[in-house]
Design an enzyme around this catalytic site. Structure first.
Site, PDB file in Angstrom:
ATOM      1  N   GLU A 226       4.742  12.788  -4.791  1.00 26.87           N
ATOM      2  CA  GLU A 226       4.040  12.952  -3.519  1.00 26.87           C
ATOM      3  C   GLU A 226       4.845  13.901  -2.624  1.00 26.87           C
ATOM      4  O   GLU A 226       6.039  13.686  -2.401  1.00 26.87           O
ATOM      5  CB  GLU A 226       3.916  11.578  -2.850  1.00 26.87           C
ATOM      6  CG  GLU A 226       3.080  11.591  -1.591  1.00 26.87           C
ATOM      7  CD  GLU A 226       3.016  10.216  -0.933  1.00 26.87           C
ATOM      8  OE1 GLU A 226       4.067   9.577  -0.768  1.00 26.87           O
ATOM      9  OE2 GLU A 226       1.902   9.784  -0.584  1.00 26.87           O
TER      10      GLU A 226
ATOM     11  N   GLU B  97       0.876  -1.183   0.000  1.00 28.66           N
ATOM     12  CA  GLU B  97       0.000   0.000   0.000  1.00 28.66           C
ATOM     13  C   GLU B  97       0.904   1.221   0.000  1.00 28.66           C
ATOM     14  O   GLU B  97       1.494   1.549   1.028  1.00 28.66           O
ATOM     15  CB  GLU B  97      -0.891  -0.006   1.238  1.00 28.66           C
ATOM     16  CG  GLU B  97      -1.897  -1.143   1.279  1.00 28.66           C
ATOM     17  CD  GLU B  97      -2.955  -1.012   0.209  1.00 28.66           C
ATOM     18  OE1 GLU B  97      -3.150   0.102  -0.324  1.00 28.66           O
ATOM     19  OE2 GLU B  97      -3.568  -2.028  -0.126  1.00 28.66           O
TER      20      GLU B  97
ATOM     21  N   CYS C  73      -1.925   9.072   2.580  1.00 28.28           N
ATOM     22  CA  CYS C  73      -1.652   8.508   1.246  1.00 28.28           C
ATOM     23  C   CYS C  73      -2.677   8.989   0.241  1.00 28.28           C
ATOM     24  O   CYS C  73      -2.369   9.216  -0.921  1.00 28.28           O
ATOM     25  CB  CYS C  73      -1.666   6.985   1.328  1.00 28.28           C
ATOM     26  SG  CYS C  73      -3.197   6.328   2.021  1.00 28.28           S
TER      27      CYS C  73
END
Ligand code: NAD
Length: 495
Positions: A396, A262, A297
């Protein structure tokens, strides 16, 4: 039920430390890692670092408990009953909540409303699967019987990030334990303590000692040793993309073992001109990039907005975020949290500075709060005039930074929303169902939210990434199934 949020004194929270192996704390003489409170930057504890020997002791404890405790062999409904008791303890344990909040970015108000009940609920959710999926009977000739038997892996290794320590742990251990596995979990070295309290409560609830073990340490040493350990049958990981790639290579190098990964995202909020509720969209975008200080996330950090709506929407977003006030995680009124540590704050500053230098316009934010309570608080930041090749758009950031890009027609909007490398989630805002469905098909991401942004309490909806954002799913039936192996059996007999 979870109690009401309350102010608490951070210095009064003294978490237990060490490795939790076989139901007890193991004395450790390894090097210790200092742990810092992000709200005020003070060191409040330390954990040892398990090397190969420490990890081996935890895995050996799990192997023994898996074969001798009866956890894998007992009636699955008995596992479920114990797990429900564990969830009830988690729900009501004040010490667990305070340990979670004191050293993480989670304010106590949000922990009481979200993290703690979500953690307990995830364990209950997976407990329900324990006796509901044993495999399949398959269609065969009349003189044979074919079936697929579901079996646990034995020991599952879990590695978790710092941003939602307890929730992330529950997403790993809920399905793994419900399926009859034992576990060794390594929490982030930045937020190591609440997982230990969770392990204490597991034993108190009746989960056999040795079924849920916790090892402490850095990723490069302890995490890598866990991934490479030959008796760990599967690795379930949540964290950054770079670490996920490393883990995949290490798991392959250690012999073949499955990995659930993940990983991070760079998720868009695609806003068409015909949104059903303008204010709702503004609030969704704000929550999407400021929740947990942007350290989630699923943060929706790329606003892709139709050019007709861009100006009023961005003005409203700027107006809302300019009023946000930071506070320490131990104050019940705190809504806007700190950045986890200096390295992360420096990374955010560097990416914003690079963007500015390349021509981006800072509409609000762009710096730390000058009057923050002493920790690392970064102002919600909105950047316009950005291009796809800027790092702040391409990668990110893991901070409260929103980039704004516009589009003229549906095809352009969808193409821009579909990131070339990341594919964790996306928000689509439109009243036109056809347009929403075309965007859903066009954006390659593991989750699409339509006229909302963020997860709900429907834990049956799995979460996981497409492309570089990961492999496999947490939550949902899929997460439970991924914690089992499937053995095919075909038996001939005289008809
Ligand atoms: P990270 O990758 O730095 O660390 C995550 C965990 O991996 C930590 O426990 C760390 O010690 C360990 N680790 C580091 N190197 C390792 C190695 N070589 N081998 C084994 N373990 C190793 O990530 P982080 O900074 O803790 O967390 C933030 C990241 O997690 C972000 O990218 C975020 O998007 C992602 N995340 C994803 C989800 C999701 O559900 N997809 C949820 C939360 C966070």
């Amino acid at each position: 039920m979870t109690y009401a949020a309350h102010d608490f004194a951070p210095d009064a929270v003294a978490p237990s430390t060490g490795h939790y192996i076989g139901g007890t704390y193991r004395a450790a003489d390894e090097a210790s890692i200092e742990v810092t409170r992000p709200s005020d930057g003070r060191v409040y504890g330390a954990v040892p670092e398990a090397g190969e020997a420490g990890v081996d002791a935890a895995v050996a404890s799990a192997v023994t408990a898996a074969s001798e405790s009866g956890w894998a062999r007992c009636a699955p409904r008995d596992r479920a009953r114990v797990m429900r008791r564990w969830a009830d303890l988690i729900d009501t344990d004040q010490r667990l909540t305070e340990i979670e909040c004191v050293g993480s970015t989670r304010p106590i108000g949000q922990a009481c409303a979200q993290d703690i009940p979500f953690t307990a609920e995830a364990i209950r959710f997976f407990a329900e699967y324990a006796d509901k999926d044993g495999g399949d009977l398959t269609a065969t000739r009349a003189d044979s019987l074919g079936f697929v038997a579901a079996e646990p892996f034995g020991v599952i290794g879990a590695i978790t990030p710092w941003n939602f320590p307890l929730s992330m742990a529950s997403w790993k251990c809920g399905p793994a334990l419900a399926a009859g596995n034992a576990m060794v979990i390594k929490p982030s070295e930045l937020t190591p303590f609440s997982t230990l309290r969770m392990a204490e409560l597991a034993v108190e609830a009746g989960i056999p000692a040795g079924i849920f073990n916790v090892v402490q340490g850095t990723g490069a040493t302890t995490g890598a040793a866990l991934v490479r350990h030959p008796d760990v049958g599967k690795i379930s990981f949540t964290g950054s993309n770079a670490t996920g790639q490393r883990i995949m290579a290490d798991a392959g190098g250690a012999g073949v073992k499955p990995v659930t990964l993940e990983l991070g995202g760079k998720s868009p909020q695609l806003v068409f001109a015909d949104v059903p509720d303008f204010e709702h969209v503004a609030q969704c975008v704000v929550r999407g990039f400021t929740a947990n200080g942007g350290q989630a996330c699923i943060s929706g950090t790329r606003l892709i907005v139709h050019e007709r709506l861009a100006q009023p929407l961005v003005e409203r977003i700027v107006e809302i975020v300019s009023k946000m006030k930071p506070g320490p995680t131990w104050a019940a009124t705190t809504d806007y949290c700190p950045i986890i540590g200096r390295a992360q704050a420096d990374k955010i500053e560097t990416l914003v500075a690079q963007a500015k230098q390349a021509g981006a316009e800072v509409l609000t934010g762009g710096s730390r709060f000058a009057d923050g309570p002493g920790g690392l608080f970064y102002r919600p930041t909105v950047l316009a005039n950005v291009t796809d090749d800027m790092a702040v758009v391409a990668h990110e950031v893991f901070g409260p930074v929103l980039t704004v890009q516009t589009f003229r027609d549906e095809a352009e909007g969808i193409a821009r929303a579909d990131h070339p490398h990341y594919g964790l989630a996306a928000g689509v805002h439109t009243r036109d169902i056809g347009q929403a469905m075309r965007a859903m098909r066009g954006i390659q991401a593991g989750t699409i939210w339509i006229n909302r942004y963020g997860r709900s309490r429907d834990l049956a909806i799995p979460t996981g990434g497409y492309k570089g954002s990961g492999i496999g799913k947490d939550l949902g039936r899929q997460a439970f199934e991924a914690c089992q192996r499937y053995k095919s059996v075909l038996m001939d007999f005289e008809a």
